[in-house]
Structure formats: structure tokens, C-alpha cells
Design a protein around this motif. Sequence first.
Motif, PDB file in Angstrom:
ATOM      1  N   ALA A   1      49.613  51.971  49.328  1.00 36.97           N
ATOM      2  CA  ALA A   1      50.283  51.176  48.453  1.00 36.97           C
ATOM      3  C   ALA A   1      49.242  50.207  47.613  1.00 36.97           C
ATOM      4  CB  ALA A   1      51.164  50.456  49.071  1.00 36.97           C
ATOM      5  N   PRO A   2      49.168  50.202  46.353  1.00 36.71           N
ATOM      6  CA  PRO A   2      47.750  49.406  45.645  1.00 36.71           C
ATOM      7  C   PRO A   2      48.184  47.921  45.992  1.00 36.71           C
ATOM      8  CG  PRO A   2      48.826  51.001  44.033  1.00 36.71           C
ATOM      9  CD  PRO A   2      49.860  50.915  45.434  1.00 36.71           C
ATOM     10  N   ARG A   3      47.093  47.104  46.137  1.00 35.75           N
ATOM     11  CA  ARG A   3      47.168  45.817  46.564  1.00 35.75           C
ATOM     12  C   ARG A   3      46.711  44.865  45.273  1.00 35.75           C
ATOM     13  NH1 ARG A   3      41.804  45.239  50.613  1.00 35.75           N
ATOM     14  NH2 ARG A   3      40.252  45.869  49.008  1.00 35.75           N
ATOM     15  N   PRO A   4      46.660  43.482  44.985  1.00 33.86           N
ATOM     16  CA  PRO A   4      46.345  42.856  44.196  1.00 33.86           C
ATOM     17  C   PRO A   4      44.860  42.378  44.312  1.00 33.86           C
ATOM     18  CG  PRO A   4      47.621  41.476  45.726  1.00 33.86           C
ATOM     19  CD  PRO A   4      47.692  42.836  46.082  1.00 33.86           C
ATOM     20  N   ASN A   5      44.000  43.506  44.133  1.00 38.02           N
ATOM     21  CA  ASN A   5      42.395  43.173  44.357  1.00 38.02           C
ATOM     22  C   ASN A   5      41.814  43.554  43.110  1.00 38.02           C
ATOM     23  OD1 ASN A   5      43.340  42.402  46.948  1.00 38.02           O
ATOM     24  ND2 ASN A   5      41.497  42.930  47.725  1.00 38.02           N
ATOM     25  N   VAL A   6      40.697  42.972  42.659  1.00 37.61           N
ATOM     26  CA  VAL A   6      39.916  43.198  41.397  1.00 37.61           C
ATOM     27  C   VAL A   6      38.704  42.979  41.786  1.00 37.61           C
ATOM     28  CG1 VAL A   6      39.469  42.667  39.038  1.00 37.61           C
ATOM     29  CG2 VAL A   6      41.841  42.144  39.895  1.00 37.61           C
ATOM     30  N   TYR A   7      37.630  43.927  41.314  1.00 44.25           N
ATOM     31  CA  TYR A   7      36.289  43.643  41.805  1.00 44.25           C
ATOM     32  C   TYR A   7      35.429  43.944  40.800  1.00 44.25           C
ATOM     33  CZ  TYR A   7      36.432  48.448  43.567  1.00 44.25           C
ATOM     34  OH  TYR A   7      36.634  49.854  43.756  1.00 44.25           O
ATOM     35  N   TYR A   8      34.142  43.639  40.653  1.00 46.74           N
ATOM     36  CA  TYR A   8      32.935  43.905  40.083  1.00 46.74           C
ATOM     37  C   TYR A   8      31.865  43.933  40.829  1.00 46.74           C
ATOM     38  CZ  TYR A   8      28.890  43.295  37.073  1.00 46.74           C
ATOM     39  OH  TYR A   8      27.636  43.328  36.533  1.00 46.74           O
ATOM     40  N   PHE A   9      31.173  45.509  40.633  1.00 46.89           N
ATOM     41  CA  PHE A   9      29.860  45.509  41.354  1.00 46.89           C
ATOM     42  C   PHE A   9      28.579  45.328  40.364  1.00 46.89           C
ATOM     43  CE2 PHE A   9      31.428  48.851  44.814  1.00 46.89           C
ATOM     44  CZ  PHE A   9      32.398  47.541  45.407  1.00 46.89           C
TER      45      PHE A   9
ATOM     46  N   PRO B   1      49.556  35.661  41.377  1.00 50.53           N
ATOM     47  CA  PRO B   1      49.238  34.469  42.357  1.00 50.53           C
ATOM     48  C   PRO B   1      48.425  34.919  43.467  1.00 50.53           C
ATOM     49  CG  PRO B   1      51.483  33.965  41.796  1.00 50.53           C
ATOM     50  CD  PRO B   1      51.357  35.323  41.324  1.00 50.53           C
ATOM     51  N   ASP B   2      48.792  36.222  44.118  1.00 44.95           N
ATOM     52  CA  ASP B   2      47.982  36.588  45.399  1.00 44.95           C
ATOM     53  C   ASP B   2      46.798  37.367  44.845  1.00 44.95           C
ATOM     54  OD1 ASP B   2      49.449  38.563  44.513  1.00 44.95           O
ATOM     55  OD2 ASP B   2      50.307  39.115  46.692  1.00 44.95           O
ATOM     56  N   VAL B   3      46.353  37.415  43.736  1.00 47.28           N
ATOM     57  CA  VAL B   3      45.254  38.185  43.297  1.00 47.28           C
ATOM     58  C   VAL B   3      43.887  37.775  43.977  1.00 47.28           C
ATOM     59  CG1 VAL B   3      44.725  36.876  41.369  1.00 47.28           C
ATOM     60  CG2 VAL B   3      44.087  39.372  41.304  1.00 47.28           C
ATOM     61  N   ARG B   4      43.219  38.794  44.125  1.00 45.55           N
ATOM     62  CA  ARG B   4      41.767  38.504  44.641  1.00 45.55           C
ATOM     63  C   ARG B   4      40.542  39.232  44.124  1.00 45.55           C
ATOM     64  NH1 ARG B   4      39.615  34.448  48.058  1.00 45.55           N
ATOM     65  NH2 ARG B   4      38.027  34.983  49.066  1.00 45.55           N
ATOM     66  N   VAL B   5      39.837  38.244  43.426  1.00 44.76           N
ATOM     67  CA  VAL B   5      38.867  38.906  42.566  1.00 44.76           C
ATOM     68  C   VAL B   5      37.367  38.624  43.489  1.00 44.76           C
ATOM     69  CG1 VAL B   5      37.317  38.501  40.521  1.00 44.76           C
ATOM     70  CG2 VAL B   5      39.832  37.931  40.573  1.00 44.76           C
ATOM     71  N   THR B   6      36.720  39.845  43.773  1.00 45.10           N
ATOM     72  CA  THR B   6      35.616  39.987  44.334  1.00 45.10           C
ATOM     73  C   THR B   6      34.261  40.264  43.345  1.00 45.10           C
ATOM     74  OG1 THR B   6      36.793  40.702  46.389  1.00 45.10           O
ATOM     75  CG2 THR B   6      34.444  40.789  46.561  1.00 45.10           C
ATOM     76  N   ILE B   7      33.426  39.537  43.446  1.00 44.27           N
ATOM     77  CA  ILE B   7      32.035  39.606  42.827  1.00 44.27           C
ATOM     78  C   ILE B   7      31.145  40.221  43.880  1.00 44.27           C
ATOM     79  CG2 ILE B   7      30.217  38.861  41.173  1.00 44.27           C
ATOM     80  CD1 ILE B   7      33.097  38.754  39.933  1.00 44.27           C
ATOM     81  N   VAL B   8      30.796  41.479  43.728  1.00 45.32           N
ATOM     82  CA  VAL B   8      30.023  42.225  44.861  1.00 45.32           C
ATOM     83  C   VAL B   8      28.551  42.422  44.124  1.00 45.32           C
ATOM     84  CG1 VAL B   8      29.563  44.312  46.626  1.00 45.32           C
ATOM     85  CG2 VAL B   8      32.130  43.531  45.935  1.00 45.32           C
TER      86      VAL B   8
ATOM     87  N   ASP C   1      42.390  49.619  43.827  1.00 44.81           N
ATOM     88  CA  ASP C   1      41.962  48.479  43.397  1.00 44.81           C
ATOM     89  C   ASP C   1      41.483  48.695  42.012  1.00 44.81           C
ATOM     90  OD1 ASP C   1      42.427  47.375  45.863  1.00 44.81           O
ATOM     91  OD2 ASP C   1      40.296  47.373  46.642  1.00 44.81           O
ATOM     92  N   VAL C   2      41.447  47.324  41.162  1.00 44.29           N
ATOM     93  CA  VAL C   2      41.284  47.249  39.955  1.00 44.29           C
ATOM     94  C   VAL C   2      39.709  46.990  39.854  1.00 44.29           C
ATOM     95  CG1 VAL C   2      41.566  46.146  37.527  1.00 44.29           C
ATOM     96  CG2 VAL C   2      43.329  46.718  38.904  1.00 44.29           C
ATOM     97  N   ALA C   3      38.786  47.996  39.291  1.00 43.04           N
ATOM     98  CA  ALA C   3      37.581  47.818  39.290  1.00 43.04           C
ATOM     99  C   ALA C   3      36.869  47.548  37.662  1.00 43.04           C
ATOM    100  CB  ALA C   3      36.629  48.927  39.606  1.00 43.04           C
ATOM    101  N   VAL C   4      36.098  46.421  37.379  1.00 41.62           N
ATOM    102  CA  VAL C   4      35.700  46.281  36.126  1.00 41.62           C
ATOM    103  C   VAL C   4      34.365  46.298  35.584  1.00 41.62           C
ATOM    104  CG1 VAL C   4      36.060  44.237  34.702  1.00 41.62           C
ATOM    105  CG2 VAL C   4      37.744  44.117  36.510  1.00 41.62           C
ATOM    106  N   CYS C   5      34.286  46.849  34.765  1.00 40.96           N
ATOM    107  CA  CYS C   5      32.908  47.167  33.796  1.00 40.96           C
ATOM    108  C   CYS C   5      33.033  46.658  32.597  1.00 40.96           C
ATOM    109  CB  CYS C   5      32.445  48.596  34.140  1.00 40.96           C
ATOM    110  SG  CYS C   5      30.858  48.878  33.358  1.00 40.96           S
ATOM    111  N   TYR C   6      33.402  45.264  32.429  1.00 41.67           N
ATOM    112  CA  TYR C   6      33.437  44.603  31.295  1.00 41.67           C
ATOM    113  C   TYR C   6      32.261  44.051  30.767  1.00 41.67           C
ATOM    114  CZ  TYR C   6      36.283  42.386  27.779  1.00 41.67           C
ATOM    115  OH  TYR C   6      36.682  41.720  26.342  1.00 41.67           O
ATOM    116  N   GLN C   7      31.376  44.783  29.850  1.00 43.63           N
ATOM    117  CA  GLN C   7      30.024  44.520  29.782  1.00 43.63           C
ATOM    118  C   GLN C   7      30.066  43.759  28.257  1.00 43.63           C
ATOM    119  OE1 GLN C   7      27.392  45.441  31.846  1.00 43.63           O
ATOM    120  NE2 GLN C   7      29.290  44.735  32.981  1.00 43.63           N
ATOM    121  N   PRO C   8      29.136  42.824  27.934  1.00 43.59           N
ATOM    122  CA  PRO C   8      29.071  42.452  26.486  1.00 43.59           C
ATOM    123  C   PRO C   8      28.556  43.312  25.408  1.00 43.59           C
ATOM    124  CG  PRO C   8      27.231  41.537  28.020  1.00 43.59           C
ATOM    125  CD  PRO C   8      28.208  42.428  28.837  1.00 43.59           C
TER     126      PRO C   8
END
Length: 219
Positions: free
Chosen positions: A27-35, A59-66, A107-114
Amino acid sequence: QKYPSKSVIVIPNGVEADDYLPVKKQAPRPNVYYFGAVNSLDLVEDILRATPAIAKAVPDVRVTIVGGGTALGDAKQLAAKLGIEKSVEFTGWVDMLQAQRYTQFADVAVCYQPDTPTVRAASNMKVFQYMAMSSSVVVSNVGDLHTYVKDGHAGVIVEPGHVELLANAIVELLKDDTKRTAFAKAGYKLAQTEYSWNARAAKVTHFLQTHVLPKKERI
């Protein structure tokens, strides 16, 4: 375009999918990360600025900058200024093959580059690594990032420089387990097949044999 008579092959980065642990569907969880290296604040600034809106909706989101880097201190200061310390974790440098301790299926993984010349010219390896870990990928519409997520069929594409759009896209994914699961599966399949280094090498070999080597030297 400049040399229409020349044979050209474009080979993006890839991933050694077998380096990563197999991922169980769950089951997906409310986690977001960037590597990635945080050597410039603009690499993570939009993610951090989007976090207040994301946390308000989830509200229970967790954003992790790895990752670490010369701008990590600036990123932490921005997180404090935005009042999102409870929602954000900064891990510092982590061995990439140990990074799965922070990840889970879909988990939601972000590569949102300028939108900069460097990003436009780059082949961002983290997208393929995200997929090898069965993440649901969000990319900015810069350079060839959109092609990695098959123009929206294996991930979400957001125009760069729009924090509100990024926040909305992440919230939508966090609230849609079906879509997250579909993207996680699609990305994982691509990492195991088309985006693997074996597949990349086979493509180069075929190109060389077809367009470069004399017929007598072809295998």
C-alpha cells in the motif's frame, strides 16, 4: 538536424537494475523524496517551497532530501524559514545502493529541475534510479526528462518554475493510489528492460554494426 546525412544515435543514461533490492508491492504511503547532490539551492528549492501546500493537503506527508552538498545548509535554512521542519528530513550523503532504506513501493520521487542550459543538455540518472526502486516519478518538462516517463505514461510531467503546479501534481499522486501504483509498475518495468545498461549497450552495438562498421566486420 545540422548534419542530416550523418547517422546519429542518442544514448541517455541508464541503470543497473540488479544493483537494487527487489521491491514488494504494498500500500502506498505519503512519502516524497529527492535524490542527488545539493550543490545549488535551485535543485531542491521548488520542492521545499511546494511542501507547505502539500502538507496542508496531506498532513502526514514526509519529504526526504537524500544527498549532501555545498547548498545543503541553505536548503535547511529555507526549510526553517518556511516552517516545514517537521515534514522534511535531510539525510546528508548516502551511498546510492543504500538509499532504499528511505524508499518504498510507489513513493513519489521528484526530479523537478530548473530550466537551465546545463539541465537541458543533461541525462539525469536519478530518474532511472527512481524507477529501479519502483517509485512514482515526477519530472519537470526540461530537456529530455519528459521522454523518460514516456510523455506522461510512466510518470508525471510538470512545467518548470511553477511551485503551485508541482505541489498540485504531488498532492494528486499522493491521493491517487491507483495512479501511483501504475506509475511504479511502469517505471520498474522500464528500468528492468529498456533503461537497463544491457539494453543501452545492445542498442549501441546494433547501431555500430548497422551504420558504422564495414559489412565484412559486422557480427
